[in-house]
Every structure is written in structure tokens, then in C-alpha cells.
Design a protein around this motif. Structure first.
Motif: not given
Length: 266
Positions: A99-120, A23-28
Motif C-alpha cells: 500500500r505504500l508509495d515507494l517514491n515517498e519512502v525513498v527518492p531515486g533508485e533502490i535495491a529491493l530485498i527481503g525474506n518475503y512472506p510466503y503468503n503474499i 542473501i545480503a551478498d546477492t546485491i553486492s
């Protein structure tokens, strides 16, 4: 110290290290080349990473080992305490990604990854779409049926709102399936890993809010033809009423055709 999986949060902790590495390698950079070209792969393969719901950090460890700058967003306080104690190479934010503002979390572009909770998971992807100019790469694991829906093509029975809205801006790939036995506790369903890479589209050529309304209205009555499902949006005498496209059901239409209809309604 171990974190107890909480049913209310949809937690199923990945325990299989080879799966976490895949999974980690998918964004390499090496794996992105085939999806977005050498130039983008070189840039996106080293972007700061925002990981959603890291739990005890099994996936996180492989991201850090690959040299990525990781910010973990975790809503579970027990997991936050665990990460703060055992994962010193990452930044941890306790909060709700929705609920978070991603622009405040990390400036600039990002890659998003996770083992996302099924319910959301669907809500997470809708939220990520609001930051499409900030997130050129999205990857991770979610319920197999949802991952397949996101990546499905027009004509598929599972093609729907999420498929159209995401595919308008991203190239979507279903990568591999993960069995329940690699989780603690094991979920009752199989999981799917996908990757979304930003396409070259800069603008829809129509009002984006209206486009979303057209797509959601059409799929709101997916068994009906577009003539029926969109009847309340089509003004009397509109040339669109004579267009054969209205004889189709929504799951038959491509992103471009939904754009066409939105333009006709404008």
C-alpha cells in the motif's frame, strides 16, 4: 526481547547467519557483475536498500555491515518496536509494502530485498513491477516453487503470468535453495533465493496494460490453445486467426511472442 512469529503474517524468522550473509551478498557489487555488467554492478551495488519484512533484522545486519543505507518496511508492530530498540543504523517504516508509495519512502533508485512472506510474495513482486524504473535490482528469499516459477523458461510446467511479466523487464536468476531448518518456526516448504536485474528494455512497443491482459487471459485457461483462450479478444477476420502461433498453449510462448500477439491484436 524476542519477537514472536505470527502465523497470520506468514512470519518465519531466518536464524542462520551464513544464509543471511549469502542473501545480503546477492546485491553486492562483486556478485552483480556477472548479472548486469561492471558498470551497472558498480552503480547498483551501492544503491539505497529497501528491505521488506526484516523481522528481528538478521538480514539487515549484513546489509548495514556492507555499508548499505537501509530502509526497512515492516507491518508487524512488535517487530517495529524491536528494530527501533536494537537496530539504530536503519530507518524503519511501519506499514504495508503493498500500500505504500515507494517514491515517498525513498527518492531515486533502490535495491529491493527481503525474506518475503510466503503468503503474499507474488503480490509483492507484482507491486515491485509497478516501480520497475525505480528498482533495477530485486533479490531475496521466498517459497521455492514461486522463485522457480519466476525464473522458469518457456516450455516449463511452472512458467506462468509472473514469469512473463517479470521477464519482460528483468533478467531472472534462481540462485540457491534454503532448507526449512534455518528458520524459527520452520516452514513446511523449502525456500529459494533469486535475483532480478533490470534488462535493457525501455519499452514494449505495445500498450502495457493490453500486454498484461493478453498474458493473464492466456494463462487463465493454460490448458487450452491460444485460439481458444484468446477467442474473445480476436476480432472476426483478423489475420491473427490464420497464424500458427494460436495453436500453441501459453506456457510455450516467450515474452517476445506475447508482445507479437499483443501487437497483432492492436
Amino acid at each position: 526481547m524476542e519477537v514472536k512469529a505470527k502465523k497470520a503474517l506468514g512470519q518465519h524468522f531466518l536464524t542462520d547467519l551464513p544464509t543471511a550473509r549469502r542473501i545480503a551478498d546477492t546485491i553486492s557489487e562483486s556478485q552483480l557483475i556477472g548479472s548486469c555488467g561492471e558498470k551497472n554492478a558498480s552503480e547498483w551495488g551501492m544503491l539505497p536498500v529497501v528491505e521488506i519484512g526484516p523481522g528481528m533484522g538478521v538480514l539487515t545486519d549484513f546489509l548495514v555491515a556492507a555499508g548499505r543505507d537501509v530502509t526497512a518496511i515492516e507491518i508487524d508492530h512488535e517487530s517495529v518496536e524491536y528494530l527501533g530498540k536494537y537496530k539504530k543504523d536503519i530507518r524503519v517504516i511501519e506499514g504495508d509494502f503493498l500500500r505504500l508509495d515507494l517514491n515517498e519512502v525513498v527518492p531515486g533508485e533502490i535495491a529491493l530485498i527481503g525474506n518475503y512472506p510466503y503468503n503474499i510474495s507474488s503480490q509483492i513482486f507484482f507491486r515491485a513491477l509497478e516501480y520497475k524504473e525505480k528498482i533495477p535490482v530485486i533479490a531475496g528469499m521466498l517459497q521455492k516453487e514461486v522463485a522457480e516459477r519466476i525464473c522458469s523458461a518457456p516450455g516449463s510446467k511452472v512458467y506462468g503470468i509472473l514469469s512473463v511479466l517479470l521477464q519482460a523487464w528483468y533478467d531472472c536468476e534462481y540462485l540457491f535453495t534454503v532448507e526449512p531448518g534455518v528458520f524459527s518456526p520452520p516452514p513446511k516448504v523449502r525456500s529459494g533465493v533469486l535475483r532480478l536485474t533490470r534488462n535493457s528494455r525501455k519499452d514494449l512497443g505495445v500498450d502495457e496494460k493490453k500486454f498484461k491482459t493478453v498474458v493473464k487471459t492466456a494463462f487463465g485457461q493454460r490448458r487450452k490453445t491460444l485460439r481458444n483462450s484468446l477467442s474473445g479478444m480476436i476480432p472476426p477476420g483478423s489475420p491473427l486467426l490464420e497464424d500458427p502461433i494460436l495453436k500453441e498453449r501459453p506456457e510455450r510462448l516467450s515474452v517476445e511472442q506475447f508482445i507479437y500477439i499483443t501487437k497483432a491484436l492492436s
